[in-house]
Design a protein around this motif. Structure first.
Motif, PDB file in Angstrom:
ATOM      1  N   ASN A 176     -12.541  11.642 -14.930  1.00  0.00           N
ATOM      2  CA  ASN A 176     -12.096  12.995 -13.737  1.00  0.00           C
ATOM      3  C   ASN A 176     -11.435  14.021 -13.853  1.00  0.00           C
ATOM      4  O   ASN A 176     -11.225  14.585 -13.187  1.00  0.00           O
ATOM      5  CB  ASN A 176     -11.388  11.765 -12.895  1.00  0.00           C
ATOM      6  CG  ASN A 176     -13.035  10.710 -11.551  1.00  0.00           C
ATOM      7  OD1 ASN A 176     -14.429  10.988 -12.570  1.00  0.00           O
ATOM      8  ND2 ASN A 176     -12.972  10.675 -11.151  1.00  0.00           N
ATOM      9  N   GLU A 177      -9.905  13.049 -14.854  1.00  0.00           N
ATOM     10  CA  GLU A 177      -8.806  14.317 -14.981  1.00  0.00           C
ATOM     11  C   GLU A 177      -9.943  15.250 -16.412  1.00  0.00           C
ATOM     12  O   GLU A 177      -9.426  16.303 -15.498  1.00  0.00           O
ATOM     13  CB  GLU A 177      -8.480  13.546 -15.366  1.00  0.00           C
ATOM     14  CG  GLU A 177      -6.755  14.861 -15.928  1.00  0.00           C
ATOM     15  CD  GLU A 177      -5.931  14.255 -17.181  1.00  0.00           C
ATOM     16  OE1 GLU A 177      -4.979  14.779 -16.990  1.00  0.00           O
ATOM     17  OE2 GLU A 177      -6.125  12.757 -17.157  1.00  0.00           O
ATOM     18  N   LEU A 200     -10.625   7.394 -14.153  1.00  0.00           N
ATOM     19  CA  LEU A 200      -9.718   8.612 -14.435  1.00  0.00           C
ATOM     20  C   LEU A 200     -10.067   9.437 -15.294  1.00  0.00           C
ATOM     21  O   LEU A 200      -9.251  10.566 -14.663  1.00  0.00           O
ATOM     22  CB  LEU A 200      -8.014   7.703 -13.775  1.00  0.00           C
ATOM     23  CG  LEU A 200      -8.726   7.151 -11.993  1.00  0.00           C
ATOM     24  CD1 LEU A 200      -7.074   6.060 -12.300  1.00  0.00           C
ATOM     25  CD2 LEU A 200      -8.445   8.123 -11.202  1.00  0.00           C
ATOM     26  N   VAL A 201      -9.632   9.037 -16.185  1.00  0.00           N
ATOM     27  CA  VAL A 201      -9.621  10.158 -17.567  1.00  0.00           C
ATOM     28  C   VAL A 201     -10.315  10.642 -17.449  1.00  0.00           C
ATOM     29  O   VAL A 201     -10.390  11.510 -17.332  1.00  0.00           O
ATOM     30  CB  VAL A 201      -9.393   9.017 -18.787  1.00  0.00           C
ATOM     31  CG1 VAL A 201      -9.806   9.998 -19.935  1.00  0.00           C
ATOM     32  CG2 VAL A 201      -8.411   8.386 -18.701  1.00  0.00           C
ATOM     33  N   LEU A 206     -11.937  17.824 -14.039  1.00  0.00           N
ATOM     34  CA  LEU A 206     -11.306  18.553 -13.031  1.00  0.00           C
ATOM     35  C   LEU A 206     -10.468  19.674 -13.678  1.00  0.00           C
ATOM     36  O   LEU A 206     -10.510  21.197 -13.321  1.00  0.00           O
ATOM     37  CB  LEU A 206     -10.449  17.852 -12.149  1.00  0.00           C
ATOM     38  CG  LEU A 206      -8.796  18.686 -11.108  1.00  0.00           C
ATOM     39  CD1 LEU A 206      -9.872  18.854 -10.207  1.00  0.00           C
ATOM     40  CD2 LEU A 206      -8.027  17.583 -10.374  1.00  0.00           C
ATOM     41  N   ARG A 207      -9.774  19.190 -15.418  1.00  0.00           N
ATOM     42  CA  ARG A 207      -9.154  20.683 -15.703  1.00  0.00           C
ATOM     43  C   ARG A 207     -10.620  21.569 -16.527  1.00  0.00           C
ATOM     44  O   ARG A 207      -9.889  23.256 -16.305  1.00  0.00           O
ATOM     45  CB  ARG A 207      -8.987  19.666 -17.135  1.00  0.00           C
ATOM     46  CG  ARG A 207      -7.995  19.058 -17.310  1.00  0.00           C
ATOM     47  CD  ARG A 207      -6.781  18.405 -17.970  1.00  0.00           C
ATOM     48  NE  ARG A 207      -5.726  17.549 -17.801  1.00  0.00           N
ATOM     49  CZ  ARG A 207      -5.028  18.282 -17.621  1.00  0.00           C
ATOM     50  NH1 ARG A 207      -4.242  19.505 -17.252  1.00  0.00           N
ATOM     51  NH2 ARG A 207      -3.817  17.036 -16.981  1.00  0.00           N
TER      52      ARG A 207
END
Length: 81
Positions: free
Chosen positions: A31-32, A28-29, A35-36
């Motif tokens: 992916n974040e 998740l980190v 995405l940013r």
């Protein structure tokens, strides 16, 4: 009182769940962060295109981060051209 074998089994299960949770969090980190970066690139592209379509000499005060107003909203508010 729980049997020692039951406690060991449960401890093993919980450790496995914890490892899986840490692995998911790592995904998740990552992916974040991806995405940013994507949103930053899109934001830059929006800004460039807005500047290209703006009449000469007109300064923009919006930002492509969702807080900006489009031309029709600015016109209704009395700030449009």
């Amino acid at each position: 009182m729980p049997q020692p074998q039951n406690v060991q089994t449960r401890l093993s299960e919980l450790r496995q769940e914890y490892r899986l949770g840490e692995e998911q969090l790592g995904h998740l980190v990552r992916n974040e962060a991806e995405l940013r970066e994507t949103l930053l690139r899109i934001s830059g592209a929006v800004q460039v295109l807005e500047e290209m379509t703006r009449p000469d000499g007109e300064s923009g005060n919006g930002s492509p981060d969702g807080a900006r107003q489009d031309a029709s909203t600015e016109a209704r508010a009395g700030r449009g051209s």
